[in-house]
Design a protein around this motif. Structure first.
Motif, PDB file in Angstrom:
ATOM      1  N   SER A  66       0.818  -1.219   0.000  1.00 40.53           N
ATOM      2  CA  SER A  66       0.000   0.000   0.000  1.00 40.53           C
ATOM      3  C   SER A  66       0.851   1.268   0.000  1.00 40.53           C
ATOM      4  O   SER A  66       0.566   2.215  -0.737  1.00 40.53           O
ATOM      5  CB  SER A  66      -0.965   0.011   1.180  1.00 40.53           C
ATOM      6  OG  SER A  66      -0.261   0.021   2.399  1.00 40.53           O
ATOM      7  N   ARG A  67       1.908   1.316   0.775  1.00 40.22           N
ATOM      8  CA  ARG A  67       2.745   2.513   0.822  1.00 40.22           C
ATOM      9  C   ARG A  67       3.613   2.629  -0.436  1.00 40.22           C
ATOM     10  O   ARG A  67       3.997   3.727  -0.820  1.00 40.22           O
ATOM     11  CB  ARG A  67       3.619   2.525   2.076  1.00 40.22           C
ATOM     12  CG  ARG A  67       2.811   2.535   3.379  1.00 40.22           C
ATOM     13  CD  ARG A  67       2.199   3.911   3.616  1.00 40.22           C
ATOM     14  NE  ARG A  67       1.252   3.946   4.699  1.00 40.22           N
ATOM     15  CZ  ARG A  67       1.562   4.104   5.976  1.00 40.22           C
ATOM     16  NH1 ARG A  67       2.815   4.199   6.354  1.00 40.22           N
ATOM     17  NH2 ARG A  67       0.610   4.161   6.881  1.00 40.22           N
ATOM     18  N   ARG A  69       2.663   2.168  -3.391  1.00 44.14           N
ATOM     19  CA  ARG A  69       1.847   2.764  -4.452  1.00 44.14           C
ATOM     20  C   ARG A  69       1.664   4.273  -4.291  1.00 44.14           C
ATOM     21  O   ARG A  69       1.176   4.935  -5.186  1.00 44.14           O
ATOM     22  CB  ARG A  69       0.474   2.101  -4.487  1.00 44.14           C
ATOM     23  CG  ARG A  69       0.489   0.642  -4.883  1.00 44.14           C
ATOM     24  CD  ARG A  69      -0.925   0.135  -5.118  1.00 44.14           C
ATOM     25  NE  ARG A  69      -1.009  -1.302  -5.261  1.00 44.14           N
ATOM     26  CZ  ARG A  69      -0.665  -1.964  -6.351  1.00 44.14           C
ATOM     27  NH1 ARG A  69      -0.209  -1.329  -7.394  1.00 44.14           N
ATOM     28  NH2 ARG A  69      -0.779  -3.282  -6.394  1.00 44.14           N
ATOM     29  N   GLU A 174      -9.242  -9.408   1.918  1.00 48.65           N
ATOM     30  CA  GLU A 174      -8.747  -8.258   1.154  1.00 48.65           C
ATOM     31  C   GLU A 174      -8.361  -8.733  -0.243  1.00 48.65           C
ATOM     32  O   GLU A 174      -7.613  -9.698  -0.385  1.00 48.65           O
ATOM     33  CB  GLU A 174      -7.530  -7.633   1.833  1.00 48.65           C
ATOM     34  CG  GLU A 174      -6.964  -6.450   1.064  1.00 48.65           C
ATOM     35  CD  GLU A 174      -5.711  -5.854   1.686  1.00 48.65           C
ATOM     36  OE1 GLU A 174      -5.418  -4.689   1.381  1.00 48.65           O
ATOM     37  OE2 GLU A 174      -5.036  -6.549   2.461  1.00 48.65           O
ATOM     38  N   ALA A 176      -6.775  -7.270  -3.915  1.00 43.66           N
ATOM     39  CA  ALA A 176      -6.055  -6.123  -4.482  1.00 43.66           C
ATOM     40  C   ALA A 176      -5.330  -6.557  -5.748  1.00 43.66           C
ATOM     41  O   ALA A 176      -5.152  -7.759  -5.999  1.00 43.66           O
ATOM     42  CB  ALA A 176      -5.052  -5.586  -3.463  1.00 43.66           C
TER      43      ALA A 176
END
Length: 197
Positions: A66-67, A69, A174, A176
């Motif tokens: 996540s970070r 991106r 989740e 993704a």
């Protein structure tokens, strides 16, 4: 949306993980530090490139993405926000563990990111880091400390958090985009999670 019993297809190019949320509402009994030459270093206003490097070295094998991106501006807005504390586990002058605490919600502390680099897994470094994390979290006026982990993380992650005093309270799925397909992670990262294009 409720996921039905049985198998559910995950589209090609996606990854799916079961996420377990864990919490504690009172400080746990203190656990002794394992032997080792580790120290904890608070990092005020970390540079995005420093943060990304440590985040990658700690989390790439577990598909932390996540970070990765985020733009530098987006990342700095989070890691420089009031109520966010970033610490590094230092070994021989090198940062080898990441601890990110979020105190922005009154009365709560989230262990947002927690982990050590691959060479330190199984050495006691994570126990040392967790001891410091819990000391920092409970040194504030909080009633709850919580964390989440998923099936992409180390297979012992849930048991480690439970031994640390956390108890599971919620489970989610989740889905993704696979970060190995868009260059956010190397293609050979997380061999325990097959790529399906």
């Amino acid at each position: 949306m409720i996921v039905p019993d049985g198998y559910s297809d995950v589209p090609n190019g996606k990854i799916a993980a079961v996420v377990t949320h864990l919490e504690m509402t009172t400080p746990p009994a203190r656990r002794d530090d394992p032997p080792g030459a580790w120290s904890l270093r608070k990092v005020d206003a970390p540079a995005p490139n420093w943060y990304r490097d440590l985040y990658r070295r700690v989390g790439e094998e577990w598909l932390w993405f996540s970070r990765a991106r985020m733009t530098d501006t987006e990342l700095a807005a989070i890691i420089h926000a009031p109520g966010i504390e970033i610490c590094a586990l230092a070994v021989d002058g090198r940062d080898e563990g990441l601890l990110e605490l979020d105190f922005r919600q009154p009365g709560q502390c989230e262990l947002v990111y927690f982990g050590v680099t691959a060479g330190l897994i199984g050495t006691g470094a994570a126990r040392f880091l967790m001891n410091r994390a819990l000391e920092l979290a409970w040194s504030r006026d909080v009633r709850r400390v919580w964390v989440h982990t998923c099936t992409f993380d180390h297979p012992s992650a849930v048991a480690f958090y439970q031994r640390s005093g956390f108890r599971p309270f919620r489970r989610q799925i989740e889905i993704a985009d696979d970060p190995r397909l868009d260059g956010m992670a190397p293609r050979d990262a997380a061999k325990h999670v097959p790529i399906i294009e």
